[in-house]
Every structure is written in structure tokens, then in C-alpha cells.
Design a protein around this motif. Structure first.
Motif, PDB file in Angstrom:
ATOM      1  N   ASP A 141      -6.691 -10.342 -13.103  1.00 37.57           N
ATOM      2  CA  ASP A 141      -6.108 -10.471 -14.429  1.00 37.57           C
ATOM      3  C   ASP A 141      -4.618 -10.748 -14.339  1.00 37.57           C
ATOM      4  N   SER A 142      -3.926 -10.715 -15.468  1.00 38.66           N
ATOM      5  CA  SER A 142      -2.514 -11.077 -15.509  1.00 38.66           C
ATOM      6  C   SER A 142      -1.626 -10.094 -14.753  1.00 38.66           C
ATOM      7  N   ARG A 143      -2.109  -8.862 -14.498  1.00 37.05           N
ATOM      8  CA  ARG A 143      -1.348  -7.873 -13.737  1.00 37.05           C
ATOM      9  C   ARG A 143      -1.639  -7.948 -12.235  1.00 37.05           C
ATOM     10  N   GLY A 144      -2.619  -8.790 -11.865  1.00 34.61           N
ATOM     11  CA  GLY A 144      -3.006  -8.869 -10.465  1.00 34.61           C
ATOM     12  C   GLY A 144      -4.110  -7.919 -10.083  1.00 34.61           C
ATOM     13  N   GLU A 145      -4.747  -7.279 -11.064  1.00 34.29           N
ATOM     14  CA  GLU A 145      -5.878  -6.388 -10.799  1.00 34.29           C
ATOM     15  C   GLU A 145      -7.170  -7.194 -10.707  1.00 34.29           C
ATOM     16  N   PRO A 146      -8.010  -6.938  -9.694  1.00 37.88           N
ATOM     17  CA  PRO A 146      -9.258  -7.685  -9.567  1.00 37.88           C
ATOM     18  C   PRO A 146     -10.235  -7.384 -10.704  1.00 37.88           C
ATOM     19  N   THR A 147     -10.902  -8.418 -11.182  1.00 37.31           N
ATOM     20  CA  THR A 147     -11.918  -8.265 -12.234  1.00 37.31           C
ATOM     21  C   THR A 147     -13.305  -8.652 -11.761  1.00 37.31           C
ATOM     22  N   ALA A 148     -13.412  -9.459 -10.712  1.00 37.28           N
ATOM     23  CA  ALA A 148     -14.718  -9.871 -10.189  1.00 37.28           C
ATOM     24  C   ALA A 148     -14.551 -10.297  -8.738  1.00 37.28           C
ATOM     25  N   THR A 149     -15.572 -10.000  -7.924  1.00 36.84           N
ATOM     26  CA  THR A 149     -15.548 -10.357  -6.503  1.00 36.84           C
ATOM     27  C   THR A 149     -16.882 -10.971  -6.108  1.00 36.84           C
ATOM     28  N   ARG A 150     -16.821 -12.052  -5.351  1.00 36.51           N
ATOM     29  CA  ARG A 150     -18.020 -12.694  -4.820  1.00 36.51           C
ATOM     30  C   ARG A 150     -17.805 -12.963  -3.340  1.00 36.51           C
ATOM     31  N   VAL A 151     -18.828 -12.723  -2.519  1.00 42.93           N
ATOM     32  CA  VAL A 151     -18.733 -12.982  -1.085  1.00 42.93           C
ATOM     33  C   VAL A 151     -20.026 -13.623  -0.606  1.00 42.93           C
ATOM     34  N   ARG A 152     -19.907 -14.657   0.212  1.00 38.75           N
ATOM     35  CA  ARG A 152     -21.083 -15.382   0.723  1.00 38.75           C
ATOM     36  C   ARG A 152     -20.668 -16.198   1.949  1.00 38.75           C
ATOM     37  N   ARG A 153     -21.646 -16.712   2.662  1.00 34.73           N
ATOM     38  CA  ARG A 153     -21.376 -17.579   3.796  1.00 34.73           C
ATOM     39  C   ARG A 153     -21.179 -19.010   3.283  1.00 34.73           C
ATOM     40  N   ARG A 179       1.034  -7.871  -6.763  1.00 30.64           N
ATOM     41  CA  ARG A 179       0.277  -6.992  -5.870  1.00 30.64           C
ATOM     42  C   ARG A 179       1.198  -5.964  -5.208  1.00 30.64           C
ATOM     43  N   ARG A 180       2.443  -6.355  -4.891  1.00 34.19           N
ATOM     44  CA  ARG A 180       3.380  -5.391  -4.314  1.00 34.19           C
ATOM     45  C   ARG A 180       3.705  -4.292  -5.322  1.00 34.19           C
ATOM     46  N   GLN A 181       3.885  -4.662  -6.585  1.00 41.83           N
ATOM     47  CA  GLN A 181       4.166  -3.668  -7.597  1.00 41.83           C
ATOM     48  C   GLN A 181       2.992  -2.717  -7.774  1.00 41.83           C
ATOM     49  N   LEU A 182       1.777  -3.258  -7.770  1.00 40.16           N
ATOM     50  CA  LEU A 182       0.590  -2.411  -7.874  1.00 40.16           C
ATOM     51  C   LEU A 182       0.482  -1.477  -6.671  1.00 40.16           C
ATOM     52  N   ALA A 183       0.904  -1.954  -5.507  1.00 43.45           N
ATOM     53  CA  ALA A 183       0.864  -1.113  -4.308  1.00 43.45           C
ATOM     54  C   ALA A 183       1.776   0.097  -4.479  1.00 43.45           C
ATOM     55  N   VAL A 184       2.974  -0.115  -5.023  1.00 39.33           N
ATOM     56  CA  VAL A 184       3.888   0.999  -5.265  1.00 39.33           C
ATOM     57  C   VAL A 184       3.277   1.963  -6.274  1.00 39.33           C
ATOM     58  N   GLU A 185       2.651   1.423  -7.326  1.00 40.97           N
ATOM     59  CA  GLU A 185       2.025   2.276  -8.337  1.00 40.97           C
ATOM     60  C   GLU A 185       0.865   3.083  -7.741  1.00 40.97           C
ATOM     61  N   ARG A 186       0.168   2.511  -6.764  1.00 41.10           N
ATOM     62  CA  ARG A 186      -0.929   3.237  -6.102  1.00 41.10           C
ATOM     63  C   ARG A 186      -0.407   4.320  -5.171  1.00 41.10           C
ATOM     64  N   GLY A 187       0.844   4.211  -4.782  1.00 42.71           N
ATOM     65  CA  GLY A 187       1.400   5.147  -3.810  1.00 42.71           C
ATOM     66  C   GLY A 187       1.354   4.639  -2.389  1.00 42.71           C
ATOM     67  N   ALA A 188       1.192   3.315  -2.202  1.00 42.90           N
ATOM     68  CA  ALA A 188       1.166   2.746  -0.855  1.00 42.90           C
ATOM     69  C   ALA A 188       2.529   2.909  -0.196  1.00 42.90           C
ATOM     70  N   VAL A 189       2.525   3.298   1.058  1.00 48.47           N
ATOM     71  CA  VAL A 189       3.761   3.573   1.793  1.00 48.47           C
ATOM     72  C   VAL A 189       4.041   2.417   2.745  1.00 48.47           C
ATOM     73  N   GLU A 190       5.174   1.748   2.541  1.00 47.43           N
ATOM     74  CA  GLU A 190       5.572   0.657   3.433  1.00 47.43           C
ATOM     75  C   GLU A 190       6.879   1.017   4.105  1.00 47.43           C
ATOM     76  N   LEU A 191       6.868   1.032   5.423  1.00 44.99           N
ATOM     77  CA  LEU A 191       8.061   1.363   6.206  1.00 44.99           C
ATOM     78  C   LEU A 191       8.682   0.066   6.717  1.00 44.99           C
ATOM     79  N   GLN A 192       9.881  -0.238   6.240  1.00 46.04           N
ATOM     80  CA  GLN A 192      10.525  -1.495   6.617  1.00 46.04           C
ATOM     81  C   GLN A 192      11.419  -1.314   7.838  1.00 46.04           C
TER      82      GLN A 192
END
Length: 467
Positions: A145-157, A194-207
Motif C-alpha cells: 500500500d501507500s505506506r509500504g505495508e504488504p497487502t498480497a503475496t504470490r510465490v511460484r516457479r 520500508r526503513r521507516q516501518l522498520a524503525v516503527e517495528r523496533g528493528a535495530v540497525e547498527l551503523q
């Protein structure tokens, strides 16, 4: 008083002594090579996605290309096509290539060449997503969606064809000049979301600066590799796919996850005290991820706090399950459940996780050979992770010793990363060397002059004291 450096091995000999020390294989058995040369994958039912203009983004000179992407806007959101090399189509379960890959676990990289997981005829040939070549792939399509959150996923060969092979710097420059390939023009916007969502999730990135070895036999150099925006955004696409894979496996109750336990309250309290000692303001209510994301990685106190934060990221491993969920599915560093599926050329577990996702999304039973392997994968991967880490550290330590062997008694500028009672972990800035420095009450997060007191080339040890 300066002491002399302790003798061999010499830089003129490369890293053969480390290959021997860690018992790294020099070649593949004959039956493994024979199977790799002869394999003829079954392509029945594979979707034709060769019309999609896939591109790859990898370090310069890479030949084992696992991933290719096509990013596009879709309404007010995005669509990600992410093709992953379908190594599973080339490996017979229980066959020689499979057995050897389980023994190795992953590709191990040394400055003078890699010890690959699969024979080069596969890793740099038939499975690699090289430009201009039609290749078998596991194709992930994720709508967001517009925030970068997944709404549907498809996987195949599918069959795919990469049209261009890029490196991070080339894409960065093209984006800045407005000349980027259409398949990656959406990368900056989506990557930032996606980086902003990572911070909101609490993802820890060590630079922290990543040490790298360049050069050749007799002329090795030690430097740091800056991570530009394109590399960070590219990593977010891989993480997105890994989180999608984890969701599929958790919903089905079968799979293998990359896990990391949440830090306990005592560790968080200790980190808060460290921040206070370093003069870093940490307002109440602000999480670790948000705090770290707001720091300037070039400042010495930031580097010191990043180093302290590594204490919160201990205990990473793999968790497999079938017929029910494990007690924990979390990865504290990512802030969400996560699975490795995007690097099957270089990492064993990705092939098995991909097969689980393919079966589950197609409504088929997970193959028996995958189910049978699930219990042993955490052990195999943890063992190979440990070996890869030790080899990487040994290579860096060896080059540090080679470079400093003639500079005993010299004075250097260093950042104090983490202080103990009578010594500290320091980062020398030129050349970029991490080491131990003797001295009481060394000031964390500050620059100090240090003197090189000893170098042991054989044991790969360097010693400093406060100057």
C-alpha cells in the motif's frame, strides 16, 4: 618500550594458512562435480516471466547472483517482483550436491577467493541470474500500500531474464542524476518507507563501519565499506521477502525461521546507562530502534553506543517446526518474524525454506525430503554461521597484524568503543583497526591517542596502550 613483531605467516603467502587452520575444502568431490555438470532440471509448469525487465544489484564483480528485481508503482502503492535463483531445481534431494551443500552450509568468503556452497558451474553459471540469460527462479510478487505495508503475496516457479547487472554505486549515481533504469526508479521511495516501518517495528540497525580487505598477495589493505542508500534500500526488499516467507510458514505451521530473542529489561537498562554515560539523550518512551536511527554514525559517541547495543543482539539462531509453532518466532533485530529465502546460491537453509513456501502457497504437501531435513537445519546453519564468522574475523585480524607489524611504537588516534576496568575496546581510525587498549578509566565515546605496543603476526594479535 617497543617490542618486535612476532614472525610468520607472511602476507606474501595469502590466506592459505587460514584455509588449512579452519579445514576449509579446497575443491569439490568428483561425484559432486559430475552431478552438477549433468543436472537437467524439470521445467514443467514453470511460468514464463521473461517479459519482465529484471535487474540485479550486487557488489562489483559478483558472479553468484541470487536476486533480481522489478519495482513499479501500482495505484497509490507499489508492486515488487523479486526473482530468487531456483537452486532447488538443480539439486537432487539426497544426491551428491545436496550432501556436500549440507556439509558446507554456506559460502565462506576470504580476501583471496571464496569457498563456495555449490560448484561454480552452478553458483556462477546455471543457477546465477546473469544478464541476458533465461534462468529458473522462485518468483515472489508482493503488492504494497501507500505506506509500504504488504497487502498480497504470490510465490511460484518461473523463467526470468535479467536485462542488466548493476552495482550499488552505479545505481546510486543513476538515481541522483535521474537516469536510473525504470525497474529501480521506485526504489528510493519504497526503500525509505520500508526503513521507516522498520524503525516503527523496533528493528535495530547498527551503523558500525564494516572492515574490508582489498588488494592482493603481498599488498593487502584494510579499509571500511560505506553503506550507501541504495544498498540499504536493496536490503529492505530482501527483508520484505523474508518476512513474507515467515508469514507463510507460520500460518501453515511448518518451516524454518531465523530467530533472535528479545533483549531482557536488564540489558535495556544497561544500554540506557551507557547512553547517559556517553552524553546521548534518550527520552523516556523512545525505543532503541528510534534512538539509534536518530544518531549520527560519524560521531564517536554514536559508534560507542552501537558497539554497546550488540549486547542486545545475542542469541541469533534458526528455529524449525512442523505441526505447530515454536515458543517464539520473533527476530528482535528485525522486529518481526523472518526467514532466509533470498540467497540459496550462498546459503543452504534458503533452498528448504523456499520449497516450504512454494508447496504451501500451491496447496500441496511439503515434500517429505524437506520435512525430514527441517530438524537438522538449525544445527547445520548455526555451525556454518560460526565458522564463517571465525574465518572472517581471522582474515581481518591477520591483515591488521601484517599492516601494523612495522609500526610498533607508533601513535594513533582511536575511538574508545567499550571500556572495562583496566582496558577498553578501541577503533583505530587510520588504518581502521579494532583492538584492545590497556589503561584504566578510558573514556567511552571519546577520541584518544594510543600507542601500538606489540604485534603477534602468528596469533593475529595487536596490543595498544593509552599514549
Amino acid at each position: 618500550m617497543p617490542r618486535s613483531a612476532v614472525g610468520p605467516p607472511s602476507a606474501d603467502g595469502g590466506f592459505g594458512h587460514l584455509r588449512a587452520e579452519f579445514d576449509l575444502p579446497e575443491s569439490f568431490p568428483a561425484d559432486v562435480l559430475a552431478e552438477a555438470e549433468a543436472v537437467d532440471p524439470d521445467d514443467a509448469g514453470r511460468e514464463d516471466a521473461t517479459a519482465l525487465p529484471f535487474v540485479t544489484i550486487d557488489p562489483p564483480g559478483a558472479k553468484d547472483l541470487d536476486q533480481a528485481m522489478v519495482l513499479s508503482r501500482r495505484g497509490n502503492g507499489f508492486r515488487v517482483h523479486y526473482a530468487i535463483a531456483d537452486v532447488g531445481a538443480f539439486v537432487t534431494p539426497g544426491g551428491p550436491v545436496d550432501r556436500e551443500a549440507r556439509r558446507r552450509g554456506q559460502t565462506i568468503y576470504l580476501p583471496d577467493g571464496a569457498v563456495p556452497l555449490h560448484p561454480p558451474v552452478l553458483s556462477e553459471g546455471a543457477t546465477s541470474l546473469l544478464p541476458g540469460e533465461v534462468r529458473a527462479a522462485v518468483l515472489w510478487t508482493v503488492d504494497l500500500d501507500s505506506r509500504g505495508e504488504p497487502t498480497a503475496t504470490r510465490v511460484r516457479r518461473a523463467f526470468v531474464r535479467s536485462v542488466e547487472q548493476f552495482d550499488y554505486e552505479t545505481v546510486q549515481a543513476a538515481l541522483e542524476t535521474g537516469t536510473a533504469h525504470p525497474s529501480v526508479t521506485a526504489l528510493p521511495e519504497l526503500g525509505r518507507l520500508r526503513r521507516q516501518l522498520a524503525v516503527e517495528r523496533g528493528a535495530v540497525e547498527l551503523q558500525l563501519p564494516e572492515p574490508i580487505v582489498t588488494g592482493d598477495v603481498g599488498a593487502w589493505q584494510l579499509g571500511t565499506r560505506p553503506r550507501n542508500d541504495v544498498e540499504a534500500w536493496n536490503a529492505e526488499i530482501s527483508l520484505l521477502t523474508g518476512m513474507a516467507a515467515a508469514s507463510i510458514m507460520i500460518e501453515a505451521g511448518i518451516g524454518v525461521l531465523r530467530t533472535l530473542p528479545d533483549p531482557d529489561e536488564a540489558s535495556i537498562a544497561w544500554l540506557r546507562r551507557s547512553a547517559q554515560a556517553l552524553g546521548i539523550d534518550w527520552p523516556e518512551g523512545k525505543g532503541v530502534a528510534e534512538l539509534l536511527a536518530g544518531l549520527d554514525p560519524k560521531r564517536p559517541e554514536s559508534m560507542a553506543l552501537y558497539t554497546c547495543t550488540t549486547r542486545l543482539l545475542r542469541g541469533a539462531g534458526y528455529t524449525s517446526f512442523a505441526g505447530g509453532l515454536p515458543p517464539s518466532t520473533a527476530h528482535a533485530g528485525i522486529g518481526a518474524p523472518y526467514a532466509h529465502v533470498t540467497a540459496p546460491i550462498r546459503r543452504l537453509v534458503d533452498r528448504f525454506a523456499a520449497e516450504v513456501c512454494l508447496a504451501v502457497t500451491a496447496g500441496r504437501p511439503v515434500p517429505d525430503w524437506v520435512r525430514a531435513a527441517l530438524p537438522e537445519l538449525p544445527v547445520l546453519m548455526s555451525s556454518s554461521d560460526g565458522l564463517a564468522s571465525r574465518v572472517e574475523r581471522a582474515c581481518i585480524d591477520q591483515v591488521e597484524a601484517w599492516l601494523l607489524a612495522e609500526r610498533i611504537g607508533g601513535t594513533f588516534e582511536a575511538v574508545v568503543l567499550r571500556a572495562e576496568e583496566a582496558r577498553a575496546e578501541i577503533l583505530v581510525e587510520d588504518p581502521p583497526v579494532t583492538g584492545r587498549c590497556a589503561g584504566a578509566n578510558l573514556p567511552e565515546g571519546e577520541r584518544i591517542p594510543v600507542r601500538l605496543t606489540a604485534v603477534d603476526v602468528t596469533k593475529r594479535k595487536v596490543s595498544f596502550e593509552r599514549a
